[in-house]
Design an enzyme around this catalytic site. Structure first.
Site, PDB file in Angstrom:
ATOM      1  N   TYR A  20      -2.980  45.159  40.982  1.00  0.00           N
ATOM      2  CA  TYR A  20      -3.264  45.010  42.413  1.00  0.00           C
ATOM      3  C   TYR A  20      -3.903  46.276  42.972  1.00  0.00           C
ATOM      4  O   TYR A  20      -4.885  46.220  43.718  1.00  0.00           O
ATOM      5  CB  TYR A  20      -1.961  44.694  43.141  1.00  0.00           C
TER       6      TYR A  20
ATOM      7  N   SER B 246      -4.605  48.075  51.481  1.00  0.00           N
ATOM      8  CA  SER B 246      -3.168  48.256  51.299  1.00  0.00           C
ATOM      9  C   SER B 246      -2.896  49.742  51.156  1.00  0.00           C
ATOM     10  O   SER B 246      -3.804  50.534  50.878  1.00  0.00           O
ATOM     11  CB  SER B 246      -2.717  47.527  50.025  1.00  0.00           C
TER      12      SER B 246
END
Length: 276
Positions: free
Chosen positions: A148, A135
């Site tokens: 995350y 990501s």
């Protein structure tokens, strides 16, 4: 007759994994499209995909899924696409140890466990592709996304080392780093937030009120958002290029953050990220 190339994909119930499964199947790949819940697998089987359960937080589920692949292929697998992950928003000071333990079980430990079990198949056949979905949050941290981001930073580190260690084996290891993509990650994060984050008791309770609006209400598309197909397009390159790149960026924010991380002083980068 040559057998179709085979790929095991995690997290195929929606979003990036679902688009990849459908697209590769249409392209002639033999796709093992896995989901955590059997109900989602049933939907994929109804589309003509080979689908069975794989819960990355459950070692027995990982063992069973790899055994299923071996049984169906006779012990071969051309590619692994590690896509499954989830998020839980919250200020870092409000993240309980239990939450971090659980999110790492899926986003990192389970992904690593699955990868380790697949590598011997690829070694035996002399080739393979391992593609990990990271990501933009594996490149830079952003407020409220500490849990995350921590898993993605860790995944980036393991992937970089694995890529170097696999040199000469015929196994290529690739990272795909998306930015804003329309998925169910926001909706799927709500139960985890409600379970783990005591926002009312937080020193940041007032700030959480703004976060809650974004969490519970669909604010519409991000201005830089690209469809899941944009990630699949990079996956195709990672799988089918004779010499794939170590990293593929998806969306403008990811490209910008990759550059900004290299050239900006830390405080300037912090300011840019906070500004949004």
């Amino acid at each position: 007759m040559t057998s179709p190339r085979s790929i095991l994909i995690t997290g195929c119930s929606s979003g990036i994994g679902l688009d990849a499964a459908r697209s590769l199947h249409a392209r002639g790949w033999r796709v093992f499209a896995t989901c955590r819940a059997e109900v989602d697998c049933e939907k994929l089987r109804a589309e003509g995909l080979e689908s069975f359960t794989l819960d990355l937080a459950d070692e027995a589920s990982i063992t069973a899924a790899v055994a299923e692949v071996v049984a169906r292929t006779g012990g071969t697998l051309d590619a692994l696409y590690n896509n499954a992950a989830y998020a839980c928003p919250g200020a870092v000071e409000d993240l309980p140890r239990g939450l971090l333990r659980e999110i790492f079980e899926t986003n990192l430990f389970g992904t690593h466990d699955l990868t380790r079990r697949v590598i011997p198949l690829m070694r035996a056949q002399g080739h393979g592709r391992i593609v990990n979905v990271s990501s933009v949050l594996g490149l830079v941290g952003m407020q409220w996304r500490g849990a995350y981001a921590a898993t993605k930073f860790a995944l980036e580190g393991l992937t970089d080392v694995l890529r170097m260690e696999m040199t000469g084996t015929g196994i290529a290891v690739v990272l795909i780093e998306p930015g804003p993509i329309p998925t169910k990650v926001r909706v799927n994060s709500i139960p985890h937030f409600e379970r783990w984050i005591d926002w009312r008791g937080s020193a940041r309770a007032e700030q959480y009120r703004s976060l809650l609006k974004r969490l519970y209400q669909d604010g519409g598309p991000d201005r830089f958002e690209l469809p899941a197909a944009a990630v699949t397009a990079k996956l195709m390159l990672a799988l089918e290029s004779p010499r794939p790149k170590p990293r593929y960026f998806v969306t403008l924010p990811t490209h910008l953050m990759a550059v900004a991380r290299r050239i900006l002083p830390v405080r300037a980068l912090d300011w840019l990220i906070r500004k949004g």
